[in-house]
Design a protein around this motif. Structure first.
Motif, PDB file in Angstrom:
ATOM      1  N   ASN A 167       0.831  -1.164   0.066  1.00  0.00           N
ATOM      2  CA  ASN A 167      -0.024   0.152  -0.088  1.00  0.00           C
ATOM      3  C   ASN A 167       0.731   1.300   0.003  1.00  0.00           C
ATOM      4  O   ASN A 167       0.361   2.476   0.284  1.00  0.00           O
ATOM      5  CB  ASN A 167      -0.893  -0.063   1.043  1.00  0.00           C
ATOM      6  CG  ASN A 167      -2.269   0.607   0.834  1.00  0.00           C
ATOM      7  OD1 ASN A 167      -2.504   0.452  -0.280  1.00  0.00           O
ATOM      8  ND2 ASN A 167      -2.920   1.277   1.964  1.00  0.00           N
ATOM      9  N   ALA A 168       2.223   1.087  -0.292  1.00  0.00           N
ATOM     10  CA  ALA A 168       2.935   2.485  -0.300  1.00  0.00           C
ATOM     11  C   ALA A 168       2.773   3.280  -1.337  1.00  0.00           C
ATOM     12  O   ALA A 168       3.195   4.448  -1.545  1.00  0.00           O
ATOM     13  CB  ALA A 168       4.429   1.905  -0.035  1.00  0.00           C
ATOM     14  N   GLY A 169       1.945   2.823  -2.402  1.00  0.00           N
ATOM     15  CA  GLY A 169       2.028   3.825  -3.642  1.00  0.00           C
ATOM     16  C   GLY A 169       2.817   3.182  -4.952  1.00  0.00           C
ATOM     17  O   GLY A 169       2.948   3.993  -5.746  1.00  0.00           O
ATOM     18  N   LYS A 170       3.340   1.995  -4.659  1.00  0.00           N
ATOM     19  CA  LYS A 170       4.515   1.626  -5.870  1.00  0.00           C
ATOM     20  C   LYS A 170       3.792   1.317  -7.058  1.00  0.00           C
ATOM     21  O   LYS A 170       4.492   1.960  -8.341  1.00  0.00           O
ATOM     22  CB  LYS A 170       5.150   0.247  -5.413  1.00  0.00           C
ATOM     23  CG  LYS A 170       5.956   0.403  -3.935  1.00  0.00           C
ATOM     24  CD  LYS A 170       6.367  -1.036  -3.781  1.00  0.00           C
ATOM     25  CE  LYS A 170       5.103  -2.082  -3.294  1.00  0.00           C
ATOM     26  NZ  LYS A 170       4.525  -1.887  -2.186  1.00  0.00           N
ATOM     27  N   SER A 171       2.966   0.782  -7.228  1.00  0.00           N
ATOM     28  CA  SER A 171       2.250   0.501  -8.361  1.00  0.00           C
ATOM     29  C   SER A 171       1.601   1.692  -9.067  1.00  0.00           C
ATOM     30  O   SER A 171       1.788   2.058 -10.265  1.00  0.00           O
ATOM     31  CB  SER A 171       0.928  -0.441  -8.516  1.00  0.00           C
ATOM     32  OG  SER A 171       1.484  -1.586  -7.847  1.00  0.00           O
ATOM     33  N   THR A 172       0.883   2.624  -8.344  1.00  0.00           N
ATOM     34  CA  THR A 172       0.369   3.885  -8.835  1.00  0.00           C
ATOM     35  C   THR A 172       1.575   4.833  -9.405  1.00  0.00           C
ATOM     36  O   THR A 172       1.459   5.256 -10.362  1.00  0.00           O
ATOM     37  CB  THR A 172      -0.282   4.619  -7.573  1.00  0.00           C
ATOM     38  OG1 THR A 172      -1.114   3.735  -6.963  1.00  0.00           O
ATOM     39  CG2 THR A 172      -0.858   5.937  -8.019  1.00  0.00           C
ATOM     40  N   ALA A 185      -4.824  -0.137  -5.319  1.00  0.00           N
ATOM     41  CA  ALA A 185      -6.094  -0.169  -4.717  1.00  0.00           C
ATOM     42  C   ALA A 185      -5.748   0.229  -3.302  1.00  0.00           C
ATOM     43  O   ALA A 185      -4.444   0.195  -3.023  1.00  0.00           O
ATOM     44  CB  ALA A 185      -6.824  -1.322  -4.749  1.00  0.00           C
ATOM     45  N   PHE A 189      -1.417  -5.626  -0.483  1.00  0.00           N
ATOM     46  CA  PHE A 189      -1.392  -6.856  -1.491  1.00  0.00           C
ATOM     47  C   PHE A 189      -2.226  -6.864  -2.498  1.00  0.00           C
ATOM     48  O   PHE A 189      -2.882  -7.800  -2.917  1.00  0.00           O
ATOM     49  CB  PHE A 189      -1.400  -8.225  -0.457  1.00  0.00           C
ATOM     50  CG  PHE A 189      -0.828  -8.283   0.716  1.00  0.00           C
ATOM     51  CD1 PHE A 189       0.676  -8.570   0.448  1.00  0.00           C
ATOM     52  CD2 PHE A 189      -1.013  -8.303   1.989  1.00  0.00           C
ATOM     53  CE1 PHE A 189       1.516  -8.528   1.433  1.00  0.00           C
ATOM     54  CE2 PHE A 189      -0.437  -8.457   3.129  1.00  0.00           C
ATOM     55  CZ  PHE A 189       1.214  -8.853   2.715  1.00  0.00           C
ATOM     56  N   THR A 190      -2.342  -5.416  -3.277  1.00  0.00           N
ATOM     57  CA  THR A 190      -2.966  -5.494  -4.506  1.00  0.00           C
ATOM     58  C   THR A 190      -2.148  -6.176  -5.472  1.00  0.00           C
ATOM     59  O   THR A 190      -2.737  -6.874  -6.482  1.00  0.00           O
ATOM     60  CB  THR A 190      -3.250  -3.938  -4.752  1.00  0.00           C
ATOM     61  OG1 THR A 190      -3.748  -3.249  -3.497  1.00  0.00           O
ATOM     62  CG2 THR A 190      -4.156  -3.776  -6.126  1.00  0.00           C
ATOM     63  N   THR A 191      -0.683  -5.906  -5.498  1.00  0.00           N
ATOM     64  CA  THR A 191       0.103  -6.484  -6.515  1.00  0.00           C
ATOM     65  C   THR A 191       0.355  -7.900  -6.155  1.00  0.00           C
ATOM     66  O   THR A 191       0.850  -8.189  -4.985  1.00  0.00           O
ATOM     67  CB  THR A 191       1.296  -5.628  -6.646  1.00  0.00           C
ATOM     68  OG1 THR A 191       0.806  -4.309  -6.845  1.00  0.00           O
ATOM     69  CG2 THR A 191       2.217  -6.173  -7.602  1.00  0.00           C
ATOM     70  N   GLY A 209       4.171  -5.877  -2.187  1.00  0.00           N
ATOM     71  CA  GLY A 209       4.668  -5.339  -1.163  1.00  0.00           C
ATOM     72  C   GLY A 209       5.510  -6.359  -0.236  1.00  0.00           C
ATOM     73  O   GLY A 209       5.102  -7.471  -0.059  1.00  0.00           O
ATOM     74  N   LYS A 274       3.000   9.814  -1.714  1.00  0.00           N
ATOM     75  CA  LYS A 274       1.773  10.490  -1.389  1.00  0.00           C
ATOM     76  C   LYS A 274       1.917  11.783  -0.591  1.00  0.00           C
ATOM     77  O   LYS A 274       1.132  11.982   0.458  1.00  0.00           O
ATOM     78  CB  LYS A 274       0.833   9.430  -0.235  1.00  0.00           C
ATOM     79  CG  LYS A 274       0.858   8.390  -1.046  1.00  0.00           C
ATOM     80  CD  LYS A 274      -0.277   7.182  -0.122  1.00  0.00           C
ATOM     81  CE  LYS A 274      -0.081   5.739  -0.397  1.00  0.00           C
ATOM     82  NZ  LYS A 274      -1.265   4.907   0.093  1.00  0.00           N
ATOM     83  N   ASP A 276       1.404  14.611  -1.045  1.00  0.00           N
ATOM     84  CA  ASP A 276       0.067  15.548  -0.874  1.00  0.00           C
ATOM     85  C   ASP A 276      -0.796  15.607   0.095  1.00  0.00           C
ATOM     86  O   ASP A 276      -1.573  16.324   0.598  1.00  0.00           O
ATOM     87  CB  ASP A 276      -0.478  15.397  -2.417  1.00  0.00           C
ATOM     88  CG  ASP A 276      -1.186  13.844  -2.382  1.00  0.00           C
ATOM     89  OD1 ASP A 276      -2.312  13.624  -2.218  1.00  0.00           O
ATOM     90  OD2 ASP A 276      -0.380  13.089  -2.897  1.00  0.00           O
ATOM     91  N   VAL A 302       1.862  11.539  -6.806  1.00  0.00           N
ATOM     92  CA  VAL A 302       1.625  11.553  -8.580  1.00  0.00           C
ATOM     93  C   VAL A 302       0.807  12.358  -8.882  1.00  0.00           C
ATOM     94  O   VAL A 302       0.416  12.645  -9.742  1.00  0.00           O
ATOM     95  CB  VAL A 302       0.713   9.978  -8.460  1.00  0.00           C
ATOM     96  CG1 VAL A 302       1.801   8.730  -8.460  1.00  0.00           C
ATOM     97  CG2 VAL A 302      -0.434   9.722  -7.700  1.00  0.00           C
TER      98      VAL A 302
HETATM   99  N1  LIG Z   1      -3.188  10.879  -2.298  1.00  0.00           N
HETATM  100  C1  LIG Z   1      -2.421  10.005  -2.849  1.00  0.00           C
HETATM  101  N2  LIG Z   1      -2.764   8.595  -2.907  1.00  0.00           N
HETATM  102  C2  LIG Z   1      -1.784   7.828  -3.578  1.00  0.00           C
HETATM  103  C3  LIG Z   1      -0.669   8.349  -4.091  1.00  0.00           C
HETATM  104  N3  LIG Z   1       0.037   7.013  -4.819  1.00  0.00           N
HETATM  105  C4  LIG Z   1      -0.732   6.084  -4.393  1.00  0.00           C
HETATM  106  N4  LIG Z   1      -1.885   6.300  -3.918  1.00  0.00           N
HETATM  107  C5  LIG Z   1      -2.991   5.516  -3.283  1.00  0.00           C
HETATM  108  O1  LIG Z   1      -2.232   4.582  -2.222  1.00  0.00           O
HETATM  109  C6  LIG Z   1      -3.329   3.409  -2.493  1.00  0.00           C
HETATM  110  C7  LIG Z   1      -2.166   2.378  -2.696  1.00  0.00           C
HETATM  111  O2  LIG Z   1      -1.656   2.383  -3.864  1.00  0.00           O
HETATM  112  P1  LIG Z   1      -0.856   1.147  -4.552  1.00  0.00           P
HETATM  113  O3  LIG Z   1       0.014   1.793  -5.956  1.00  0.00           O
HETATM  114  O4  LIG Z   1      -1.930  -0.083  -5.059  1.00  0.00           O
HETATM  115  O5  LIG Z   1       0.244   0.586  -3.622  1.00  0.00           O
HETATM  116  P2  LIG Z   1       1.193  -0.584  -3.774  1.00  0.00           P
HETATM  117  O6  LIG Z   1       2.399  -0.175  -2.865  1.00  0.00           O
HETATM  118  O7  LIG Z   1       1.191  -0.936  -5.260  1.00  0.00           O
HETATM  119  O8  LIG Z   1       0.468  -1.758  -2.696  1.00  0.00           O
HETATM  120  P3  LIG Z   1       0.837  -3.451  -2.942  1.00  0.00           P
HETATM  121  O9  LIG Z   1       0.613  -3.692  -4.318  1.00  0.00           O
HETATM  122  O10 LIG Z   1      -0.528  -3.801  -2.190  1.00  0.00           O
HETATM  123  O11 LIG Z   1       2.127  -3.571  -2.226  1.00  0.00           O
HETATM  124  C8  LIG Z   1      -4.094   3.603  -3.685  1.00  0.00           C
HETATM  125  O12 LIG Z   1      -5.462   3.963  -3.094  1.00  0.00           O
HETATM  126  C9  LIG Z   1      -3.655   4.698  -4.434  1.00  0.00           C
HETATM  127  O13 LIG Z   1      -4.647   5.572  -4.881  1.00  0.00           O
HETATM  128  C10 LIG Z   1      -0.273   9.605  -4.199  1.00  0.00           C
HETATM  129  O14 LIG Z   1       0.648  10.146  -4.611  1.00  0.00           O
HETATM  130  N5  LIG Z   1      -1.152  10.514  -3.513  1.00  0.00           N
END
Ligand SMILES: Nc1nc2c(ncn2[C@@H]2O[C@H](COP(=O)(O)OP(=O)(O)OP(=O)(O)O)[C@@H](O)[C@H]2O)c(=O)[nH]1
Ligand SMILES: [Mg+2]
Length: 320
Positions: A167-172, A185, A189-191, A209, A274, A276, A302
């Protein structure tokens, strides 16, 4: 999503049929056979190109077939040969023939490899003439082209690996930096499988993650770390939503080193994702905590285009 492996059926074109025909002319009562040969079917070749997204079209269209040769015609006319079909795959693709397991790697843009030969055109009846048979009605049908099944696999070595807690925002972030369309999401553990993307010529891997105890097999396990084992740069993603980012960083670092001590001196970049969600004052407080630890992270969101541009520039500089 980057498609990095596809199974493709490749077929050479069928040869054209030979023609059965007899010469017809005024005052020539018994014209001899004059049916021409069929043309050859097209062959299928593969060449490499510097574009990692080229395998996608084969997922949508997993049959590749060259055209058939034209049939022969009267007056001993040969049917036209069909043109060869040249398909493109990304440089770094390994092609395995699934019938005999032979393999070839496409590593440069200048060589081309034959995947399926076109079928030969059949003889027309003119070819069957003989002193004992002056009016042959035989002809050959065109032969079918070669038909083989291949596996195309893109062997990518990512330049940059994104790592961090779930959930750290890696995939985003991967999606924001590249054309990848990884699932994201608001839950951990989305990825479940690594995602790859590219910006300019840099390839980035986003892996599931990691959590504390991962090297003992906790969570999704550390097996995905092999995807970032050979990267030149690790980008640690620490979420600004977390209560304790320094602790998050230490957890991930310990897991990495427990998995492979070689990670100790792998170049790394810390980013606070994140950004912001924090106001300027909180950001300053946070950065000071890192500076005390001799760490210099970068704020990234992002939603802030400038932060993405800055991140790209820093990554490029570090990868070289
Ligand atoms: N406000 C904000 N939310 C973000 C940002 N980047 C990601 N998010 C949110 O963070 C949540 C997790 O993002 P993912 O990219 O799924 O995280 P992840 O690290 O890939 O997670 P896993 O695949 O579970 O390890 C999502 O709801 C995104 O919308 C950002 O820069 N700003
Ligand atoms: Mg993810």
């Amino acid at each position: 999503m980057l498609i990095d492996n596809v199974k493709v059926t490749v077929e050479g074109g069928r040869g054209g049929n030979g023609c059965v025909s007899f010469h017809r002319e005024k005052f020539v009562p018994k014209g001899g056979p004059d049916g021409g040969n069929g043309g050859n079917g097209g062959s299928v070749y593969v060449i490499g190109q510097n574009n990692i997204y080229l395998l996608k079209k084969f997922r949508e269209q997993p049959l590749v077939k060259a055209e058939s040769g034209q049939p022969g015609a009267k007056n001993k006319k040969h049917g036209a040969n069909a043109p060869d079909l040249i398909i493109k795959v990304p440089l770094g693709t390994r092609i395995t023939n699934l019938w005999d397991n032979s393999q070839v790697e496409i590593l440069d843009e200048s060589s081309r490899f034959l995947l399926a030969k076109g079928g030969k055109g059949g003889f027309g009846n003119w070819e069957f003439r003989s002193p004992t048979n002056q009016t042959p009605r035989q002809f050959e049908p065109g032969r079918p082209g070669q038909n083989t099944k291949y596996l195309f696999e893109l062997q990518l070595i990512a330049d940059i690996g994104l790592i961090g807690l779930p959930n750290a925002g890696k995939s985003t972030l991967l999606n924001a930096l590249t054309q990848a369309q990884a699932k994201t999401a608001d839950y951990p553990f989305t990825t479940l499988e690594p995602n790859l993307g590219a910006f300019d010529d840099y390839i980035i891997a986003d892996i599931p993650g990691l959590i504390e105890g991962a090297h003992f097999g906790k969570g999704l396990g550390i097996r995905f770390l092999r995807h970032v084992e050979r990267t030149k740069l690790l980008v640690h993603c620490l979420s600004c939503e977390s209560e304790n980012l320094i602790k998050d960083y230490q957890i991930i670092r310990q897991e990495l080193i427990a998995y492979n001590p070689k990670f100790v001196d792998r170049p790394e970049l810390l980013i606070l994702t994140k950004a912001d969600v924090l106001d300027k004052k909180t950001q300053t407080k946070l950065i000071n905590q890192f500076i005390k630890q001799n760490l210099k992270p970068l704020f990234v969101s992002v939603l802030l285009e400038e932060s993405l541009e800055e991140l790209k520039a820093v990554m490029k500089k570090m990868v070289g």
